[in-house]
Design a protein around this motif. Structure first.
Motif, PDB file in Angstrom:
ATOM      1  N   ALA A  35      32.696  39.115  38.458  1.00 12.59           N
ATOM      2  CA  ALA A  35      32.108  39.148  39.764  1.00 12.59           C
ATOM      3  C   ALA A  35      31.609  37.765  40.223  1.00 12.59           C
ATOM      4  O   ALA A  35      31.744  37.397  41.246  1.00 12.59           O
ATOM      5  CB  ALA A  35      30.911  40.212  39.920  1.00 12.59           C
ATOM      6  N   ARG A  36      31.158  37.063  39.181  1.00  8.00           N
ATOM      7  CA  ARG A  36      30.742  35.477  39.687  1.00  8.00           C
ATOM      8  C   ARG A  36      31.940  34.860  40.072  1.00  8.00           C
ATOM      9  O   ARG A  36      31.765  34.075  40.907  1.00  8.00           O
ATOM     10  CB  ARG A  36      29.966  34.852  38.356  1.00  8.00           C
ATOM     11  CG  ARG A  36      28.523  35.497  38.366  1.00  8.00           C
ATOM     12  CD  ARG A  36      27.699  34.675  37.176  1.00  8.00           C
ATOM     13  NE  ARG A  36      28.263  34.802  35.875  1.00  8.00           N
ATOM     14  CZ  ARG A  36      27.746  35.780  34.982  1.00  8.00           C
ATOM     15  NH1 ARG A  36      26.826  36.486  35.462  1.00  8.00           N
ATOM     16  NH2 ARG A  36      28.137  35.746  33.819  1.00  8.00           N
ATOM     17  N   GLN A  37      33.151  35.017  39.116  1.00  2.10           N
ATOM     18  CA  GLN A  37      34.064  34.065  39.673  1.00  2.10           C
ATOM     19  C   GLN A  37      34.633  34.521  40.920  1.00  2.10           C
ATOM     20  O   GLN A  37      35.290  33.842  41.795  1.00  2.10           O
ATOM     21  CB  GLN A  37      35.379  34.352  38.541  1.00  2.10           C
ATOM     22  CG  GLN A  37      34.856  33.615  37.085  1.00  2.10           C
ATOM     23  CD  GLN A  37      35.958  34.002  36.045  1.00  2.10           C
ATOM     24  OE1 GLN A  37      37.069  34.320  36.394  1.00  2.10           O
ATOM     25  NE2 GLN A  37      35.547  33.368  34.778  1.00  2.10           N
TER      26      GLN A  37
ATOM     27  N   SER B 289      29.056  37.510  50.600  1.00  4.24           N
ATOM     28  CA  SER B 289      29.098  38.949  50.605  1.00  4.24           C
ATOM     29  C   SER B 289      29.193  39.305  48.899  1.00  4.24           C
ATOM     30  O   SER B 289      29.588  38.443  48.111  1.00  4.24           O
ATOM     31  CB  SER B 289      30.494  39.566  51.159  1.00  4.24           C
ATOM     32  OG  SER B 289      31.685  39.046  50.363  1.00  4.24           O
ATOM     33  N   CYS B 290      28.857  40.670  48.894  1.00  3.46           N
ATOM     34  CA  CYS B 290      28.545  41.225  47.293  1.00  3.46           C
ATOM     35  C   CYS B 290      30.042  41.518  46.936  1.00  3.46           C
ATOM     36  O   CYS B 290      30.816  42.089  47.394  1.00  3.46           O
ATOM     37  CB  CYS B 290      27.720  42.451  47.458  1.00  3.46           C
ATOM     38  SG  CYS B 290      27.415  42.860  45.725  1.00  3.46           S
TER      39      CYS B 290
ATOM     40  N   PHE C 160      25.662  48.810  37.569  1.00  5.89           N
ATOM     41  CA  PHE C 160      26.616  47.865  38.445  1.00  5.89           C
ATOM     42  C   PHE C 160      25.781  47.264  39.574  1.00  5.89           C
ATOM     43  O   PHE C 160      25.837  45.980  39.564  1.00  5.89           O
ATOM     44  CB  PHE C 160      27.643  48.750  39.066  1.00  5.89           C
ATOM     45  CG  PHE C 160      28.752  49.228  38.160  1.00  5.89           C
ATOM     46  CD1 PHE C 160      29.799  48.208  37.980  1.00  5.89           C
ATOM     47  CD2 PHE C 160      28.816  50.220  37.609  1.00  5.89           C
ATOM     48  CE1 PHE C 160      30.641  48.380  36.860  1.00  5.89           C
ATOM     49  CE2 PHE C 160      29.792  50.734  36.626  1.00  5.89           C
ATOM     50  CZ  PHE C 160      30.878  49.831  36.308  1.00  5.89           C
ATOM     51  N   THR C 161      24.777  47.821  40.196  1.00  5.01           N
ATOM     52  CA  THR C 161      23.922  47.385  41.121  1.00  5.01           C
ATOM     53  C   THR C 161      23.258  46.023  40.496  1.00  5.01           C
ATOM     54  O   THR C 161      22.763  45.145  41.236  1.00  5.01           O
ATOM     55  CB  THR C 161      22.922  48.354  41.694  1.00  5.01           C
ATOM     56  OG1 THR C 161      23.865  49.546  42.024  1.00  5.01           O
ATOM     57  CG2 THR C 161      22.307  47.889  42.881  1.00  5.01           C
ATOM     58  N   SER C 162      22.456  46.380  39.534  1.00  2.00           N
ATOM     59  CA  SER C 162      21.881  45.379  38.808  1.00  2.00           C
ATOM     60  C   SER C 162      22.670  44.134  38.432  1.00  2.00           C
ATOM     61  O   SER C 162      22.231  43.154  38.242  1.00  2.00           O
ATOM     62  CB  SER C 162      21.029  45.912  37.396  1.00  2.00           C
ATOM     63  OG  SER C 162      21.873  46.406  36.678  1.00  2.00           O
ATOM     64  N   ALA C 163      23.876  44.101  38.232  1.00  2.00           N
ATOM     65  CA  ALA C 163      24.839  43.287  37.875  1.00  2.00           C
ATOM     66  C   ALA C 163      25.265  42.689  39.151  1.00  2.00           C
ATOM     67  O   ALA C 163      26.185  41.687  39.230  1.00  2.00           O
ATOM     68  CB  ALA C 163      26.164  43.672  36.913  1.00  2.00           C
ATOM     69  N   GLY C 164      24.858  42.932  40.371  1.00  4.89           N
ATOM     70  CA  GLY C 164      25.221  42.492  41.746  1.00  4.89           C
ATOM     71  C   GLY C 164      26.602  42.968  42.112  1.00  4.89           C
ATOM     72  O   GLY C 164      27.281  42.158  42.885  1.00  4.89           O
TER      73      GLY C 164
ATOM     74  N   ARG D  59      28.808  45.461  44.250  1.00  5.19           N
ATOM     75  CA  ARG D  59      28.759  46.731  45.000  1.00  5.19           C
ATOM     76  C   ARG D  59      29.884  47.699  44.757  1.00  5.19           C
ATOM     77  O   ARG D  59      31.378  47.203  44.095  1.00  5.19           O
ATOM     78  CB  ARG D  59      29.059  46.140  46.375  1.00  5.19           C
ATOM     79  CG  ARG D  59      29.240  47.176  47.627  1.00  5.19           C
ATOM     80  CD  ARG D  59      29.449  46.683  48.779  1.00  5.19           C
ATOM     81  NE  ARG D  59      29.817  47.620  50.022  1.00  5.19           N
ATOM     82  CZ  ARG D  59      30.993  47.681  50.378  1.00  5.19           C
ATOM     83  NH1 ARG D  59      31.855  46.898  50.193  1.00  5.19           N
ATOM     84  NH2 ARG D  59      31.284  48.731  51.460  1.00  5.19           N
ATOM     85  N   LEU D  60      29.721  49.007  44.759  1.00  2.00           N
ATOM     86  CA  LEU D  60      30.603  49.874  44.490  1.00  2.00           C
ATOM     87  C   LEU D  60      31.098  50.709  45.730  1.00  2.00           C
ATOM     88  O   LEU D  60      30.150  51.123  46.530  1.00  2.00           O
ATOM     89  CB  LEU D  60      30.007  51.095  43.439  1.00  2.00           C
ATOM     90  CG  LEU D  60      29.677  50.471  42.159  1.00  2.00           C
ATOM     91  CD1 LEU D  60      28.758  51.654  41.485  1.00  2.00           C
ATOM     92  CD2 LEU D  60      30.715  49.891  41.291  1.00  2.00           C
ATOM     93  N   VAL D  61      32.241  50.958  45.946  1.00  2.00           N
ATOM     94  CA  VAL D  61      33.039  51.927  46.936  1.00  2.00           C
ATOM     95  C   VAL D  61      33.649  53.048  46.102  1.00  2.00           C
ATOM     96  O   VAL D  61      34.653  52.628  45.440  1.00  2.00           O
ATOM     97  CB  VAL D  61      33.715  51.179  47.995  1.00  2.00           C
ATOM     98  CG1 VAL D  61      34.282  52.007  48.879  1.00  2.00           C
ATOM     99  CG2 VAL D  61      32.941  49.957  48.842  1.00  2.00           C
TER     100      VAL D  61
END
Length: 724
Positions: A27-29, A40-41, A81-85, A87-89
């Protein structure tokens, strides 16, 4: 299903294409690489259908589902997942495409065989089978959509093949990955495919199946993967259709390689077909077509292959979403207004509705397997039990006063799995108008207008679908979820003659007691044995909640959808414990956990239930269905007939409660079960049945507050193994 053998090949024969990744770091990359959209997330698109068996981790599944615990699991999963930043769809299947109908039918038949084994195991051992016979609770996919929405997540329901919509969304929005379990995501030129089966939630790691590394290993371009997938076999192009091509490719491959470097035959097949695909293209002009000219095929097979390849071709990222889907048409455009069609599509896509889109826009509904015992001679299949309610839903949607047309709408095609239905063709089920004092209401009025009169009309329409109009007066008097439970139990009793007062007590007592049970208390319930009949009744109730959800959406939502969720009024273990207690003639106070307010509420609901049954000439009998060994007990009438009549699944020329089996053509044709019109229930006479005396089973419910929970003094009683 995905591509035949491809994921096995990547894991066993091309392990370098299976890369372990950390989703936090990924996610960071992703944010770093997308500098133009760094605010954006990072988004992960989740294939909800593939995740269901990984989400449902509750110990009990056979009794109908432990829904409160399931909600807790979903909440924890999302929060990780939310705590790791991230976003889920979420995407869920909204329909079965006709090109995939044969595959759907094949799977449903296979699951039916597994369900038969489940019931045989329960009746033999009196306990839940092991993981080898695991089956998800009925309606799990439907209710999960609403559960995730209640947790604040973005949820979408597909209007075409869900895999295609997932891949399109991920490509269009530049998502960091697709989390699922389908090798088709390797073929789509979209976001990276991540395995939910190999997901370690505690450290957020999983396996990424890298299509670029795969292509280098097998000597193909990414653009050639769709043809490879179709030649290997997928949901569109059945494996047997391209068998000759694969045989020739394998023969050529083995001539080229005396010692095949792939080892296993599955690996050799992928290498062989890849080599064959690579050899087909010549000039750049030939590469422009879907299928190279050098591949000689009969017309029918070429068209099928083209259809399969097209199913992998995604819309360009800059194409608007509405242009990436087929033109919107409806079988019933002349029966409802354009505004209704638009609204039902929007609600369907955003996972706010149920059944309505499939009826109005597709003219077809599907219902997958339920836990139903095909050897039970008393309980009707859920398809039969809820046929009347479905017909009234169709009537409310299609027989409303939209225009001056007097033409009857065509019947709805029902693909519903039930014992005896070979699924060779759909059942054609006509719409039936609801019975209310005024004329058939307009959908536009119920959906788009407000006011006290409209609210009352919505309520009356909803309860009329289940022939329980009298319950409308209870709205606002008792909680909505209890009102829904009362309506559903009453409807089931009116439709199923073999249900008895003990069954009603079990249904209503568990709905009332569930309010006061914590998640920990529910998890500590221990059952002395399982009764196969109670298993089917639990599944029947949950399936009924899904039809109530469809009725609510059709009626303009007079009740909040949240009131119709199973975690509000049902827990499989709790219901099973109440069933055993009720059928062992336990006192009502004990059945209601010795809680005075619960007992008072239970008696109020039971009184209203009996009032409606009496008006419908439905007389409830008291019949014990559990004996000392935990087997279903079929009491006999004085003339020797068993309760519930003869074997309704074996008779070919008579009906039982509206259910009839019609034999096929002469010469050994397949017989198929047809859902016939149900006559209005007229009740059932007969003398009171006598029952053998037996020791009532205990239900050890674990550590509980003994001041409000009954003590079970028969915990020493244990049934002997293998005698159920």
């Amino acid at each position: 299903m995905g591509v035949k053998g491809l994921q096995y090949f990547m894991e066993r024969c091309c392990p370098e294409s299976c890369v372990t990744v950390n989703l936090r770091e990924m996610a960071r990359q992703h944010v770093y690489k997308t500098t133009d959209n760094s605010s954006s997330c990072p988004t992960l698109v989740v294939d909800g259908m593939a995740c269901l068996c990984h989400w449902y981790l509750c110990k009990d599944w056979v009794c109908g589902g432990q829904w409160k615990e399931y909600m807790s699991i979903l909440r924890s999963w999302v929060e990780t997942f939310t705590s790791a930043g991230i976003r889920l769809v979420f995407f869920f299947d909204g329909m079965v495409e006709e090109k995939k109908r044969p595959v759907w039918v094949k799977r449903r038949r296979r699951v039916n065989g597994e369900i038969s084994k489940i019931f045989r195991y329960i009746k033999l051992h009196g306990e839940q089978p092991g993981k080898d016979l695991f089956s998800l609770p009925s309606g799990l996919a439907t209710f999960t959509r609403f559960a995730l929405r209640s947790l604040g997540q973005d949820v979408f329901c597909s209007v075409q093949e869900a895999d295609y919509e997932i891949a399109c969304y991920a490509r269009r929005h530049g998502c960091m990955g697709i989390l699922g379990q389908d090798s088709d995501f390797v073929i789509f030129n979209s976001a990276p495919y991540l395995s939910v089966a190999k997901l370690h939630l505690d450290r957020l790691t999983t396996v990424l199946y890298d299509r670029e590394i795969l292509c280098r290993a097998i000597g193909l371009n990414v653009s050639q993967l769709p043809l490879l997938a179709c030649l290997l076999g997928n949901d569109v192009v059945p494996e047997e259709c391209m068998q000759a091509i694969r045989n020739n490719a394998m023969a050529a491959y083995r001539k080229s390689y005396d010692a095949a470097h792939s080892g296993a035959p599955q690996g050799q097949m992928v290498f062989a077909v890849s080599q064959f695909v690579s050899s087909l293209w010549g000039t750049e002009e030939e590469e422009m077509g879907l299928i190279p000219l050098t591949l000689k095929l009969p017309v029918a097979e070429r068209k099928l292959l083209e259809k399969g390849i097209c199913s992998y071709l995604l819309a360009a990222p800059d194409v608007p979403q509405q242009d990436a889907t087929p033109p919107f048409t409806s079988t019933f455009e002349k029966y409802v207004s354009p505004e209704i069609l638009k609204a039902c599509r929007e609600k369907h896509v955003s996972a706010e509705g149920f059944m309505v889109y499939n009826v109005l826009c597709e003219g077809v509904i599907e219902c997958s397997n339920s836990l139903e015992d095909e050897e039970d001679h008393e309980l009707l299949p859920q398809a039969v039990v809820f046929k009347s309610s479905r017909q009234h839903i169709y009537g409310l949607l299609l027989l409303n006063k939209h225009d001056d047309s007097t033409a009857e709408p065509p019947a709805i095609r029902e693909w519903i799995v039930y014992p005896g239905n070979p699924l060779n063709e759909p059942d054609m089920v006509p719409a039936v108008p609801i019975c209310i004092p005024c004329e058939q209401p307009s959908l536009d009025l119920m959906w788009f207008t407000s006011g006290p009169d409209v609210s009352a009309l919505r309520l009356m329409s909803f309860f009329s679908i289940f022939d329980c109009q009298e319950f409308a007066e209870l709205h606002g008097v008792i909680e909505d979820f209890l009102l829904a439970a009362l309506c559903l139990v009453t409807y089931i009793v009116l439709q199923v003659p073999s249900l008895c007062s003990e069954d009603v007590d079990a249904y209503l007592s568990q709905a009332v007691c569930l309010r006061l049970r914590s998640l920990q208390e529910l998890q500590h319930i221990k059952l002395p044995f399982l009764c196969s009949r109670a298993v089917q009744l639990g599944s029947l109730y949950v399936r009924g909640l899904s039809y109530m959800l469809g009725a609510n959406c059709a009626s303009g939502c007079p009740l909040p959808n949240a009131a119709l969720m199973p975690w509000q009024s049902f827990d499989g273990q709790l219901f099973h414990s109440k069933y055993l207690l009720a059928h062992s003639r336990t006192e009502q106070a004990v059945l209601l956990d010795k809680h005075p307010s619960s007992l008072a509420l239970f008696l109020q609901l039971r009184e209203k239930h009996l009032e409606v049954c009496k008006k419908r000439n439905r007389v409830l009998q008291s019949q014990s269905k559990v004996n000392v060994l935990g087997q279903s007990h079929r009491p006999q009438y004085r003339d020797g007939r068993t309760a519930g009549g003869d074997n309704w699944r074996e008779r070919g020329d008579t009906s039982f409660g509206g259910w009839r089996r019609e034999t096929g053509q002469r010469g050994g044709g397949n017989s198929r079960a047809k859902l016939q019109e149900r006559p209005a229930h007229r009740g059932r006479g007969g003398d009171q049945h006598s029952h053998p005396r037996f020791l009532p089973p205990s239900v050890d419910e674990g550590a509980q507050n003994t001041s409000s929970r009954p003590e079970h003094t028969l915990s020493r009683w244990r049934p002997s193994r293998g005698r159920y």
